[in-house]
Design a protein around this motif. Structure first.
Motif: not given
Length: 395
Positions: A175-184, A291-294, A307-311
């Motif tokens: 029941k998992s879904l990826n839901l990223p922060n919104i990036c403009k 990490g929106m900058a990425y 960095h791995k396992d983050t952002g």
């Protein structure tokens, strides 16, 4: 239909740290479907029972609640607050409850949803969730229950999924879904000409300089200089003057005055325009929830080091748009830069392909908001169906 959102970092006008991530999700969701309304329960914890307060704000209710982050006691305290808030505010129109973190918000959301007899959904973010999992080990069964009961688990930090599954001994894939922060990023420029000879850039708030890895990054550039590989880096950011001076001093000590340039703090719109002229983003930041900058860097044609396992790790296949380093050791970072340099054209072509195929649209308000609303209807419709079936069984 009304959604009750429970979030600890919502901008509610109080002098507590906040982010716009959930606010952006609500705004995007309203644009997708105005028939779904959103009510926010913004929570901020105090260790003083005399500082408890309640206030209304534009998006909902802001409370400063008392709780001690102590094993066992914490769960009981959150149960009490759920009982109190349901009796105080009734929430009679609520169709679904959304806890915007696994731990604190998750507990409160589950308890409130149970009292209201409505489904609840859950977001998982790295940052404070990781911190609470580490320090509140005897609460793991309660946190596991949050995952078991939630109708949907949204992963804002998909890199954290493996950690959660391992720590809490639970399979959350179904029941998992990826839901990223919104990036403009809709209107960002993208120059599809490779920038082989252009400098890299990095961006940080100086008070977070250790977490962002700026000093080991500079040391890595010095190591490369010693073997004849010259890397240029522009550093954007601001903060305490003493930290800025420390970074400048380190640049001088490493003999990088001609390679590393402090560009100062600039407006976000200015930086977005400047990104188009860079070769890539070097930001080996650890403990990064998103990490929106990425994403902004990719949308402007930059390869990335993270960095791995983050952002944003987990949103892309490994090795497609850049390099993910395993730690902030300067030798590891210098090896990562060498990898970026040697495979730059391949990474750049992958970034261009993502842009051309609209793959980055999955981070935009339209897509994230649409996916979110679709899930809200799916969960509430299933819940209504389950209740109807249960009523038939009891007759």
């Amino acid at each position: 239909m009304e959604v009750l959102h429970i979030h600890q970092d919502f901008p509610d006008g109080r002098p507590y740290p906040s982010t716009d991530a959930v606010l952006n999700l609500l705004d995007a969701s309203v644009k997708v479907d105005r028939d779904v309304s959103h009510h926010v329960l913004s929570i901020n914890r105090t260790s003083s029972p005399f500082s408890i307060s309640f206030d209304n704000f534009e998006k909902g209710i802001s409370i400063v609640y008392w709780a001690l982050p102590v094993n066992f006691i914490y769960s009981i305290t959150m149960w009490f607050w759920a009982w109190f808030l349901v009796h105080k505010y009734k929430f009679t129109q609520i169709s679904i409850v959304h806890g915007h973190k696994l731990t604190t918000e998750g507990l409160l959301a589950r308890y409130i949803a149970k009292r209201l007899k409505v489904p609840f959904i859950l977001s998982v973010r790295g940052g404070s969730d990781a911190h609470n999992l580490n320090r509140m080990k005897t609460m793991h069964s309660s946190f596991r229950k949050n995952l078991e009961v939630a109708s949907t688990i949204f992963w804002v930090s998909p890199w954290f999924k493996g950690n959660v599954s391992s720590i809490l001994k639970i399979n959350v894939e179904e029941k998992s879904l990826n839901l990223p922060n919104i990036c403009k990023i809709n209107d960002l420029n993208f120059d599809d000409i490779p920038r082989d000879n252009n400098p890299y850039f990095t961006v940080l708030s100086f008070h977070q300089y250790k977490r962002k890895g700026i000093l080991p990054l500079l040391e890595a550039i010095m190591k490369l200089k010693e073997i004849g590989e010259v890397i240029y880096l522009d550093i954007y950011g601001g903060g305490p003057s003493e930290i800025e001076q420390e970074i400048k001093d380190r640049i001088a000590e490493l003999g990088l005055n001609s390679q590393a340039t402090m560009k100062g703090k600039v407006k976000h719109e200015f930086l977005l325009d400047k990104m188009v002229g860079y070769k890539g983003l070097l930001l080996p930041s650890k403990n990064e929830t998103f990490g929106m900058a990425y994403i902004e860097a990719l949308a402007t044609g930059n390869v990335i080091m993270m960095h791995k396992d983050t952002g944003i790790d987990g949103f892309f296949r490994d090795g497609t748009v850049g390099v993910a380093v395993k730690n902030q050791d300067s030798s590891t970072i210098s090896d990562g830069i060498k990898q970026l340099e040697s495979c730059y054209q391949e990474y750049f072509d992958n970034v261009k392909e993502m842009k051309d195929s609209n793959s980055l649209d999955s981070f935009t308000a339209e897509t994230v908001g649409g996916s979110y609303i679709e899930n809200i209807y799916r969960v509430t419709s299933k819940s209504s169906s389950d209740l109807s079936n249960e009523e038939v069984k009891t007759k």
